[in-house]
Design an enzyme around this catalytic site. Structure first.
Site, PDB file in Angstrom:
ATOM      1  N   GLU A   1      36.615 101.573  26.166  1.00 23.84           N
ATOM      2  CA  GLU A   1      37.363 102.602  25.447  1.00 23.84           C
ATOM      3  C   GLU A   1      36.528 103.419  24.461  1.00 23.84           C
ATOM      4  O   GLU A   1      36.980 104.442  23.972  1.00 23.84           O
ATOM      5  CB  GLU A   1      38.598 102.006  24.750  1.00 23.84           C
ATOM      6  CG  GLU A   1      38.320 100.989  23.659  1.00 23.84           C
ATOM      7  CD  GLU A   1      38.303  99.567  24.187  1.00 23.84           C
ATOM      8  OE1 GLU A   1      38.037  99.375  25.385  1.00 23.84           O
ATOM      9  OE2 GLU A   1      38.532  98.646  23.383  1.00 23.84           O
ATOM     10  N   ASN A   2      35.298 102.977  24.191  1.00 24.75           N
ATOM     11  CA  ASN A   2      34.451 103.795  23.323  1.00 24.75           C
ATOM     12  C   ASN A   2      33.861 104.990  24.069  1.00 24.75           C
ATOM     13  O   ASN A   2      33.191 105.821  23.461  1.00 24.75           O
ATOM     14  CB  ASN A   2      33.338 102.948  22.697  1.00 24.75           C
ATOM     15  CG  ASN A   2      32.447 102.300  23.726  1.00 24.75           C
ATOM     16  OD1 ASN A   2      32.938 101.725  24.704  1.00 24.75           O
ATOM     17  ND2 ASN A   2      31.157 102.397  23.537  1.00 24.75           N
TER      18      ASN A   2
END
Lengths: 218, 233
Positions: free
Chosen positions: A46-47
């Site tokens: 998700e980064n």
């Protein structure tokens, strides 16, 4: 009783061809190691990466290339990078097919708690609240009991919640379980573990069929 | 071409003062505005509110401001491995608002885009939803979240030009593009600042209109938080 690696190995069997998968920190990260070579899957972190590859070789670590656990990683052919808002568009918009994450507690109605122990430990929710609120397909990877031996499979969560009515499947060191109609349903037991042991380690209501097959890992 | 270039970090941080709200890009220590943070430490601004996904580690990133007790309030999604952050939070010295990561990104994006508020399912039924409006859409509950309001946004890019156009690298991109233009003044720092016309307009991630000041950082440490490697077979 399964090791953490074996929990990951069992979960890897749930990863289907063509899936985009988000892996949480801890046991879920290990799942990538056990997905069969003939299964095409893209891991999302998700980064801001889709197409996450294995750890780099020593000397090839790149501070501009990490996963959500802040570990150095690599990008596979076909990978892409993107900003955080776009990343959560993938998650909230249900473009990610499977979410695998850890938990401190799971309740029989599908509630999950994994971000805070009031007064003691506060890690933060990170992306977990967004993930569990939107994902259709969530698998929780965790130990059946905590370090003190108390059940993590509860009638009701005692810790602050991460999400409500969202968990459908759980793989622990003792069993594979499904949540249906407000109850835990025992699907498989770990090799050498009896139904009674699982029953004793489960505080919530557990439905056990007459025959509970042993897990097949490989 | 409107020139956004300033000569150094001191000029870039002009107008920063006590009690302000800052947004800072970065995920962990990746893509953090290292030079701006060093300047905020040097300026010793106090009582500030910082909106940033993490708070660095004890001795790097926003951890440096925490050490000097310059931060009054943190708005983050993850405290993680920062022991000083956790200590200040549990002791009540530091006001902390923990929010879901996607909500953090979208609140920045909303501020950037002139959207005052939006509904998201993240956090419904949890502490995060307390005191917030909720509403059902398509049979599912959502909560109302508001755009951030900040005085300065500090973002970090890989390359930039004098027009303020930005290109990011790898996962150092993260929140930086969402925070650019989400505050009254956006300060962009880059590893390489080029003359206008040097970057291909097709490759620009963030157009210069979202940036008020741009400078080339003097140096980048780019510390790695979790060095993980595999063996060559």
């Amino acid at each position: 009783m399964l090791t953490k690696e074996q929990i990951a190995q069992r979960i890897a069997k749930e990863v289907k061809n063509g899936y985009y998968v988000n892996l949480g920190i801890g046991i879920p990260t290990l799942v990538a190691n056990f997905v069969r070579d003939d299964i095409e899957v893209d891991f999302q972190s998700e980064n801001g990466i889709l197409g996450m590859g294995p750890f780099p070789f020593e000397g090839e670590e790149n501070p501009d290339l990490i996963n959500a656990g802040k570990q150095t990683i690599t990008a596979l052919p076909g990978a892409s990078f993107f900003d955080s808002a776009t990343s959560f568009s993938m998650i909230r918009g249900q473009h990610v097919d499977l979410t695998i994450l850890g938990a401190m507690e799971v309740a029989q109605n599908g509630d999950i708690a994994n971000w805070k122990i009031p007064g003691k430990m506060v890690k933060g929710m990170g992306g977990a609240m967004d993930l569990v609120a939107s994902a259709e397909n969530i698998i929780v990877a965790m130990m059946h009991t905590n370090r003190a031996g108390a059940s993590k499979m509860l009638k009701q969560c005692s810790l602050p919640l991460t999400g409500v009515n969202c968990v459908k499947k759980i793989v622990t060191n003792l069993a594979v379980l499904e949540i249906r109609d407000g109850k835990f349903h025992l699907l498989e037991r770990a090799p050498g573990v009896s139904v009674e042991e699982i029953q004793n380690a489960t505080e919530g209501d557990l439905v056990t069929p007459t025959n509970v097959p042993e897990m097949v890992l490989a | 071409m409107i020139n956004k270039k300033v000569t150094n970090v001191t000029e870039a941080c002009k107008g920063v003062s006590d009690g302000m709200t800052f947004m800072l890009g970065g995920f962990g220590l990746s893509g953090i505005p290292e030079n701006a943070i060093a300047e905020l430490v040097r300026l010793n601004v106090k009582g500030v509110t910082c909106i940033s996904n993490n708070a660095g580690v004890d001795d790097f990133g926003l951890g440096l401001l925490l050490q000097k007790k310059q931060i009054k309030k943190m708005i983050s999604s993850y405290v993680g491995e920062n022991a000083e952050f956790e200590r200040q939070m549990l002791s009540g010295e530091l006001d902390v608002e923990l929010i879901p990561q996607g909500t953090l990104a979208q609140r920045a994006r909303a501020a950037q885009s002139g959207i005052p508020a939006f509904y998201t399912p993240a956090g419904y039924g949890t502490e995060v939803a307390e005191g917030k409006e909720s509403r059902e859409f398509n049979g599912k509950m959502h909560i109302l979240e508001h755009a951030f309001k900040a005085d300065f946004a500090f973002v970090k890019a890989w390359k930039g030009d004098e027009a303020g156009n930005l290109i990011f690298k790898g996962t150092a991109r993260n929140f930086n593009p969402n925070m650019a233009g989400a505050a009254t003044i956006t300060v962009a720092e880059v590893e390489e600042l080029l003359p206008a016309g040097s970057l291909d307009p097709n490759e620009i991630h963030i157009p210069g209109i979202f940036v008020q000041r741009i400078f080339q950082g003097e140096q980048y440490e780019k510390r790695i938080e979790q060095r993980t490697v595999r063996q060559r077979s």
